[in-house]
Each structure stands twice: as C-alpha cells, then as structure tokens.
Design an enzyme around this catalytic site. Structure first.
Site, short mmCIF file in Angstrom:
data_model
loop_
_atom_site.label_atom_id
_atom_site.label_comp_id
_atom_site.label_asym_id
_atom_site.label_seq_id
_atom_site.Cartn_x
_atom_site.Cartn_y
_atom_site.Cartn_z
N ASP A 24 0.82 -1.26 0.14
CA ASP A 24 -0.17 -0.13 0.07
C ASP A 24 0.87 1.12 -0.15
O ASP A 24 2.00 1.24 0.59
CB ASP A 24 -0.80 -0.01 1.35
N ASN A 26 1.30 3.37 -2.89
CA ASN A 26 1.88 4.03 -4.11
C ASN A 26 1.23 5.31 -4.66
O ASN A 26 1.95 6.14 -5.00
CB ASN A 26 1.37 2.98 -5.53
N ARG A 28 -0.06 7.76 -2.51
CA ARG A 28 0.54 8.83 -1.76
C ARG A 28 1.96 9.04 -2.06
O ARG A 28 2.53 10.24 -1.85
CB ARG A 28 0.42 8.40 -0.31
N TRP A 29 2.78 8.05 -2.57
CA TRP A 29 4.28 8.05 -2.86
C TRP A 29 4.36 9.24 -4.18
O TRP A 29 4.97 10.14 -4.09
CB TRP A 29 4.84 6.93 -3.15
N HIS A 41 2.42 3.85 -9.21
CA HIS A 41 2.04 2.27 -9.27
C HIS A 41 3.23 1.78 -10.01
O HIS A 41 3.75 0.57 -9.88
CB HIS A 41 0.91 2.34 -10.26
N SER A 69 -7.40 -5.36 -4.86
CA SER A 69 -8.52 -6.17 -4.14
C SER A 69 -9.85 -5.98 -4.91
O SER A 69 -9.95 -5.27 -5.77
CB SER A 69 -8.54 -5.42 -2.90
N SER A 70 -10.67 -7.09 -4.51
CA SER A 70 -11.94 -7.09 -4.97
C SER A 70 -12.88 -5.47 -4.81
O SER A 70 -13.66 -5.51 -5.46
CB SER A 70 -12.97 -8.10 -4.44
N TRP A 73 -12.09 -1.98 -7.71
CA TRP A 73 -12.68 -1.50 -9.01
C TRP A 73 -13.50 -0.55 -8.56
O TRP A 73 -14.06 0.38 -9.61
CB TRP A 73 -13.71 -2.71 -9.20
N LEU A 135 11.14 -20.25 -4.98
CA LEU A 135 10.01 -19.12 -4.54
C LEU A 135 8.80 -19.53 -5.29
O LEU A 135 8.96 -19.45 -6.62
CB LEU A 135 10.62 -17.78 -4.52
N SER A 200 -7.75 -4.94 5.28
CA SER A 200 -8.53 -4.64 3.84
C SER A 200 -9.16 -5.93 3.05
O SER A 200 -8.94 -6.05 1.84
CB SER A 200 -7.56 -3.82 2.99
N GLU A 211 1.64 -13.79 12.08
CA GLU A 211 2.31 -12.41 12.73
C GLU A 211 2.09 -11.09 11.78
O GLU A 211 2.55 -11.15 10.74
CB GLU A 211 3.75 -12.64 13.11
C1 IPE Z 1 -5.25 -2.86 -0.27
O1 IPE Z 1 -5.08 -1.40 -0.25
C2 IPE Z 1 -5.31 -3.43 -1.47
C3 IPE Z 1 -4.11 -3.55 -2.15
C4 IPE Z 1 -2.93 -3.20 -1.70
C5 IPE Z 1 -4.20 -4.26 -3.39
P1 IPE Z 1 -6.32 -0.33 -0.31
O2 IPE Z 1 -5.46 1.21 -0.62
O3 IPE Z 1 -7.09 -0.61 -1.48
O4 IPE Z 1 -6.71 -0.52 1.02
P2 IPE Z 1 -7.96 0.50 1.60
O5 IPE Z 1 -8.88 0.91 0.51
O6 IPE Z 1 -6.88 1.60 2.32
O7 IPE Z 1 -8.28 -0.20 2.89
C1 IPE Z 2 -1.53 0.31 -3.43
O1 IPE Z 2 -1.33 1.59 -3.38
C2 IPE Z 2 -1.81 -0.49 -4.98
C3 IPE Z 2 -3.27 -0.76 -5.14
C4 IPE Z 2 -4.14 -0.71 -4.29
C5 IPE Z 2 -3.73 -1.27 -6.36
P1 IPE Z 2 -2.63 2.69 -3.26
O2 IPE Z 2 -2.88 3.07 -4.77
O3 IPE Z 2 -3.51 2.18 -2.51
O4 IPE Z 2 -1.79 3.88 -2.70
P2 IPE Z 2 -2.42 4.99 -1.69
O5 IPE Z 2 -2.68 4.06 -0.44
O6 IPE Z 2 -3.66 5.68 -2.33
O7 IPE Z 2 -1.30 5.63 -1.29
MG MG Z 3 -4.14 2.38 -0.44
#
Ligand code: IPE
Ligand code: IPE
Ligand code: MG
Length: 255
Positions: A24, A26, A28-29, A41, A69-70, A73, A135, A200, A211
């Site tokens: 998680d 990307n 914000r980065w 991304h 994640s599901s 979308w 792996l 999530s 853990e």
């Molecule tokens: C969880 O991240 C899903 C993935 C990293 C693929 P999200 O950014 O979608 O999670 P929430 O919405 O902040 O809980």
């Molecule tokens: C995780 O990074 C990647 C995916 C969920 C595909 P985010 O896109 O959720 O990045 P933030 O949480 O908005 O920074």
């Molecule tokens: Mg996120």
C-alpha cells in the site's frame, strides 16, 4: 504443502516460510512528488522486482503480494484501466525472468472479471512456471478474503447437493482444502506498508495465526533493508497458537 497449524514452527529464530504483503501507498508516494498516481504504481512495480529477488535469495518458500483487491474496482475508471494495463505489461515483461530464476508464479482471486487477454497471460504464466521449485510467487489479483470464503462455500455446497459430501464432514481442514490457497501454507508473516493498520479484506481465514507487521514506509520505498527489519521482528516473536509461553519454551507441546 499442507495448511494445518501442525506444520507451524513456534519461535526458534526460524525464517518465515510464507510472507504475505499488502503493498500500500503507491498513490501517496506519487502525490508527495506532485506526480500522478500512475507514477506511484510504476514505482511500485520496481519495488516488487526487488522484493521478489530478496525473498528468493533468502530462500523464503512463498511470497504473496496483494496487487488488486475485489474492492479496488471502486477507484476512478482511469486508475483501474491503468492498473490493468500495468498488470499486463508487467506480466509480459517478467514471466520469462521469473522462469529463468526457477520461480513459480500463481494467481489467486476471481479472474473472470479480467479481460480475456489478461486471463490468458495469467494462465500462460502459471503453466510456464508450474514446475519451478524455488520461490512460489502468489499474486492476489481481484482477490478478497470474503470472495475466497464464498467460493469455498459454493464448492462445498455443490458437493453436498450432488450427494458427494455429508454435512458432518465439514471441518476446518475441509474448508482449507476449498480455499484458493489450498496447497499453500498459511502466511507466517504479514506485512502492510503505507501506514494503515488494517487487513482490507486480505486473506481473512488464512491470517488467523499470522504475525502482523505494519510499517509507515510507502510501498515504492520498501526495500531489502525494510524486509530484513520485518523478518527480524518476526524472528523475535514467540508464536504460541493458544499455548502458554512456558509450554513453548520448554517444548512441552508439539505444534
Ligand atoms: C489494499 O489497499 C489493497 C491492495 C494493496 C491491493 P487499499 O489501498 O485498497 O486499502 P484501503 O482501501 O485503504 O483499505
Ligand atoms: C496500493 O497503493 C496499490 C493498489 C491498491 C493497487 P494505493 O494505490 O492504495 O496507494 P495509496 O494508499 O492511495 O497511497
Ligand atoms: Mg491504498
């Protein structure tokens, strides 16, 4: 490989067999750099490469990466399309390399919502790498823990309706066998980057005794050193699986 708790090692300084990561942060980065989220991304894919290499080098058996994640979308259409395109190009570029490095690629999640072309690439990547023995890289794509539970129920109920299964036969082990992770050991170490402390809808059933490790680092900044820090934290923990600490220390129980 089986999933039962009997296979788990308690603390003995051992490495995790299975590391599962919510990648998680990307977006914000990129936003911190005043760049579009897409840029984050792309940087995220580079971090994936580094971490896959690091896990292979450390002889970790399974690395699961939550890629989509599901619920993802629900994002703006443009971001979803970009993620799909990135998924496709990354697969095209990386499968041969994974294969050369003896890495087995697997996908979990509901792939029926992906384009035909992407589904073909995924299947092809799995077939090409299926006999590799280093792996196992599991990519969770359109994955949700609730989806996984639901599809397991569906299989079990279909078998019951067909008269192949009696209701008394429904045990934890039977449910395990119908999850998308049936042949994969449960995660020992869960890592979530990006600072949020939530699951999530990741592997809800499978995380029962995993853990948990949370880091504020944004995914594109997560590197080998950060992985080592998570593994060091893991190694310092005592896994009890319901027993007392004394039982574990004195090896009074076999886990
Ligand atoms: C969880 O991240 C899903 C993935 C990293 C693929 P999200 O950014 O979608 O999670 P929430 O919405 O902040 O809980
Ligand atoms: C995780 O990074 C990647 C995916 C969920 C595909 P985010 O896109 O959720 O990045 P933030 O949480 O908005 O920074
Ligand atoms: Mg996120």
């Amino acid at each position: 490989m089986s999933m039962s708790n009997d296979d788990f090692d308690p603390l003995d300084g051992s490495m995790p067999r299975h590391v599962a990561i919510i990648m998680d942060g990307n977006g914000r980065w990129a936003e911190k750099r005043l760049m579009p989220r897409a840029f984050g991304h792309q940087a995220g894919v580079k971090a994936v490469r580094k971490i896959v290499e690091a896990c292979a080098a450390q002889k970790i058996e399974v690395l699961t990466l939550f890629a989509f994640s599901s619920e993802n979308w629900r994002r703006p259409k443009e971001e979803v399309s970009l993620l799909m395109a990135l998924f496709m190009t990354t697969l095209q570029r990386e499968v041969d390399k994974l294969d050369r490095n003896n890495i087995r690629l697997r996908f979990i999640g509901d792939r029926s919502l992906f384009s035909e072309k992407l589904q073909q690439k995924m299947a092809q990547g799995e077939i090409q790498t299926q006999n590799n023995t280093a792996l196992t890289l599991v990519i969770a794509a359109n994955y949700g823990g609730r989806w996984d539970t639901c599809q397991a129920f569906q299989q079990v109920i279909d078998k019951m309706a067909a008269g192949e299964l009696e209701p008394q036969k429904i045990t934890e082990q039977l449910i395990n066998q119908h999850l998308s992770t049936a042949d994969i050991p449960e995660p020992d170490l869960f890592i979530r980057t990006g600072g949020e402390q939530r699951v999530s809808n990741f592997m809800l059933w499978q995380l029962a005794y995993t853990e948990l490790y949370f880091t504020p680092l944004l995914w594109p900044d997560f590197d080998q050193q950060a992985l080592d820090a998570a593994i060091t934290s893991f190694k310092g923990r005592q896994r009890r699986f319901g027993h007392t600490g004394e039982q574990i220390l004195n090896k009074l129980v076999t886990l």
